[in-house]
Design an enzyme around this catalytic site. Structure first.
Site, PDB file in Angstrom:
ATOM      1  N   HIS A  83       0.838  -1.205   0.000  1.00 62.36           N
ATOM      2  CA  HIS A  83       0.000   0.000   0.000  1.00 62.36           C
ATOM      3  C   HIS A  83       0.870   1.251   0.000  1.00 62.36           C
ATOM      4  CE1 HIS A  83       0.389   0.968   4.413  1.00 62.36           C
ATOM      5  NE2 HIS A  83       0.526  -0.349   4.523  1.00 62.36           N
ATOM      6  N   ASP A  85      -0.579   4.370   0.740  1.00 62.46           N
ATOM      7  CA  ASP A  85      -1.085   5.381   1.675  1.00 62.46           C
ATOM      8  C   ASP A  85      -0.375   5.236   3.012  1.00 62.46           C
ATOM      9  OD1 ASP A  85      -2.466   2.891   2.142  1.00 62.46           O
ATOM     10  OD2 ASP A  85      -3.986   3.981   3.302  1.00 62.46           O
ATOM     11  N   GLU A 149      -5.187   1.155   2.651  1.00 64.47           N
ATOM     12  CA  GLU A 149      -4.929   0.158   3.684  1.00 64.47           C
ATOM     13  C   GLU A 149      -5.051   0.756   5.077  1.00 64.47           C
ATOM     14  OE1 GLU A 149      -2.802  -2.486   6.486  1.00 64.47           O
ATOM     15  OE2 GLU A 149      -2.389  -0.381   6.031  1.00 64.47           O
ATOM     16  N   ASP A 176       5.025  -6.088   4.462  1.00 65.51           N
ATOM     17  CA  ASP A 176       4.427  -5.084   5.353  1.00 65.51           C
ATOM     18  C   ASP A 176       4.575  -5.552   6.791  1.00 65.51           C
ATOM     19  OD1 ASP A 176       3.126  -2.796   6.138  1.00 65.51           O
ATOM     20  OD2 ASP A 176       1.134  -3.424   5.520  1.00 65.51           O
ATOM     21  N   HIS A 209     -22.764  23.597  33.889  1.00 70.01           N
ATOM     22  CA  HIS A 209     -21.881  24.207  34.880  1.00 70.01           C
ATOM     23  C   HIS A 209     -21.598  23.153  35.952  1.00 70.01           C
ATOM     24  CE1 HIS A 209     -20.474  26.781  38.119  1.00 70.01           C
ATOM     25  NE2 HIS A 209     -20.510  27.849  37.314  1.00 70.01           N
ATOM     26  N   THR A 311     -15.070  25.090  33.698  1.00 68.43           N
ATOM     27  CA  THR A 311     -15.686  24.147  34.628  1.00 68.43           C
ATOM     28  C   THR A 311     -17.033  23.670  34.089  1.00 68.43           C
ATOM     29  OG1 THR A 311     -16.529  26.053  35.846  1.00 68.43           O
ATOM     30  CG2 THR A 311     -14.507  25.026  36.656  1.00 68.43           C
ATOM     31  N   ARG A 324      -7.598  -6.738  19.133  1.00 70.06           N
ATOM     32  CA  ARG A 324      -6.831  -7.622  18.258  1.00 70.06           C
ATOM     33  C   ARG A 324      -7.286  -9.048  18.522  1.00 70.06           C
ATOM     34  NH1 ARG A 324      -3.987  -4.586  14.359  1.00 70.06           N
ATOM     35  NH2 ARG A 324      -3.546  -2.589  15.353  1.00 70.06           N
ATOM     36  N   SER A 395      -2.220  -6.494  12.287  1.00 75.89           N
ATOM     37  CA  SER A 395      -3.289  -7.043  11.446  1.00 75.89           C
ATOM     38  C   SER A 395      -3.090  -6.606  10.002  1.00 75.89           C
ATOM     39  CB  SER A 395      -4.659  -6.545  11.925  1.00 75.89           C
ATOM     40  OG  SER A 395      -4.872  -6.856  13.277  1.00 75.89           O
TER      41      SER A 395
END
Length: 454
Positions: A83, A85, A149, A176, A209, A311, A324, A395
């Site tokens: 890839h 990108d 990708e 990769d 507030h 605040t 994952r 991944s």
């Protein structure tokens, strides 16, 4: 190293630096023109080295750069994927040099995309050039480089399904991934899957507030933090019901084989500035980052984050959460489990929205294939030692997609290092690694062609 590679090293490096100057960030629309410019640059370089049928294949998103060199239909065909990108470079202020003004220092190329994945893609372009100057390609090759990708490859699957004949091959080759060390080559044979979500917790209908309302309303930021904290127990075990039901448990023998790979927890801690290791009880650091599933918050925000004080109790709080996955978990299964659980643990007084983003399946690739042996032999030739098969923690969702759609296994012949800071400020890629990739890939082609012919 071939004499042609030796005499052209400076030019190869200079061309890569020119490509790295193009900020091809796919996640940010303001860089869309640069993404297209990076595709044009890659197309031109492929044509220069003799790749044929080079084209920009249009998709609903960024184009796929395709090209091939078909020597003989009786020869095997390798489909190379990568890839062009890159990840966003933010936060820019943490870079020691501008991310899109590449510099070479201490033998490393510093730039966004240097390792992930422009540097490793460009190894394949230059390896092809080296082969063409040193006897020619011993097999057929097809190149397919995408520009999405880093944002989930949403259009790649559509392209692959529509172009199965065009992409017909015998094996996929991807760079990769990485190696254990410059003197300890390795080949990744497993990757984790991914389930990625954005969550939104809403409380009052406006920011309040904190003095007038504090203590009487549920604060969405506090609630979100409590919900996230509950996703792990005291042993860093993920608490989502049924999350581990399909996790493939490795045998004691397999875990012992994994433990033979060189690793030092002290060096691991030092490399990222930590005083102690952390993770699921009962597993080593290498196991935690490869064969075990994880859940991490990738971003969290809400309320006032500007200079000085304001605040308020924010109306909304947000987080991005990724998991994952390992064999035999699936992205759809875990996405459903996470959504159901996260909504169920919200206290009264807030509402929760869970938006799934991209996901991908875990994968294990064979180590007894002709292609794996060709890659291992190639690394042994150029590194002088046999590579170790390892499981990666990252991944690459398209590996499982290639298997399901094209019926092809993948060889993950990467040359990066864990210390290359991919996705982080000061990403870099060793000049040694760049050149070693260019040197090694031709040996893979020759080994694979010879073995398939035998």
């Amino acid at each position: 190293m071939t004499s042609y590679l030796e005499s052209n090293q400076e030019r190869f490096l200079s061309e890569l630096l020119d490509w790295l100057r193009i900020p091809s960030v796919s996640a940010d629309p303001k860089f869309h023109g640069d993404v297209l410019k990076a595709a044009d640059y890659l197309k031109a370089r492929l044509e220069e080295v003799g790749v044929e049928n080079v084209e920009l294949c249009q998709t609903a998103g960024n184009p796929i750069v395709y090209g091939d060199k078909l020597i003989d239909p009786s020869l095997p065909t390798v489909l190379v994927y990568g890839h062009y990108d890159v990840q966003p470079a933010d936060p820019y202020e943490l870079w020691t040099s501008p991310p899109f003004e590449p510099v070479v220092k201490d033998g490393k190329i510093y730039a966004r995309g240097a390792c992930d994945d422009k540097g490793q893609v460009y190894m394949h372009v230059k390896a092809f050039e080296v082969l063409m100057q040193d006897g020619g390609m011993p097999c057929n090759v097809k190149f397919m480089f995408e520009g999405e990708e880093e944002v989930g490859s949403s259009n790649l699957g559509i392209f692959v399904k529509a172009n199965k004949e065009k992409l017909k091959a015998d094996v996929i080759l991807i760079s990769d991934t990485g190696i254990l060390a410059n003197d300890v080559p390795s080949i990744e044979v497993g990757l984790r899957g991914l389930s990625y979500h954005e969550v939104e917790v809403t409380g009052p209908n406006r920011d309040l507030h904190s003095g007038l309302y504090g203590g009487a309303v549920a604060n969405p930021i506090n609630v979100l933090c409590q919900m996230i904290a509950s996703l792990h127990d005291e042993n860093n075990h993920i608490t989502i019901p049924a999350f581990y039901d399909n996790v493939a448990e490795l045998s004691a023998e397999d875990r012992a084989e994994m433990a033979k790979a060189p690793h030092s927890d002290d060096e691991f801690k030092q490399s990222i500035g930590l005083t102690d290791i952390y993770g699921e009880k009962g597993y080593s650091s290498m196991e935690r980052t490869s064969i075990r599933p994880t859940l991490d918050v990738n971003g969290i925000w809400g309320g006032y984050t500007g200079e000085g004080a304001k605040t308020v109790i924010a109306s909304k709080a947000y987080a991005k959460i990724s998991m994952r996955l390992v064999p035999h978990q699936t992205a759809d299964e875990i996405t459903a489990l996470f959504r159901q659980h996260f909504i169920s643990i919200a206290p009264s007084g807030v509402t929760v929205k869970v938006t799934p983003h991209h996901g991908g399946e875990p994968v294990v690739t064979p180590t007894d294939s002709v292609a794996y042996k060709a890659a291992a032999d190639a690394m042994e030739t150029t590194f002088g030692t046999r590579p170790i098969p390892t499981r990666g923690g990252g991944s690459i969702p398209i590996v499982a997609m290639f298997k399901s759609e094209l019926g092809l296994d993948t060889v993950l012949l990467g040359f990066g290092l864990d210390s290359d800071a991919i996705h982080s400020p000061n990403e870099h890629f060793g000049v040694f690694n760049f050149m070693k990739g260019i040197e090694t890939i031709p040996h893979f082609y020759r080994n694979y062609a010879a073995a398939m012919k035998a």
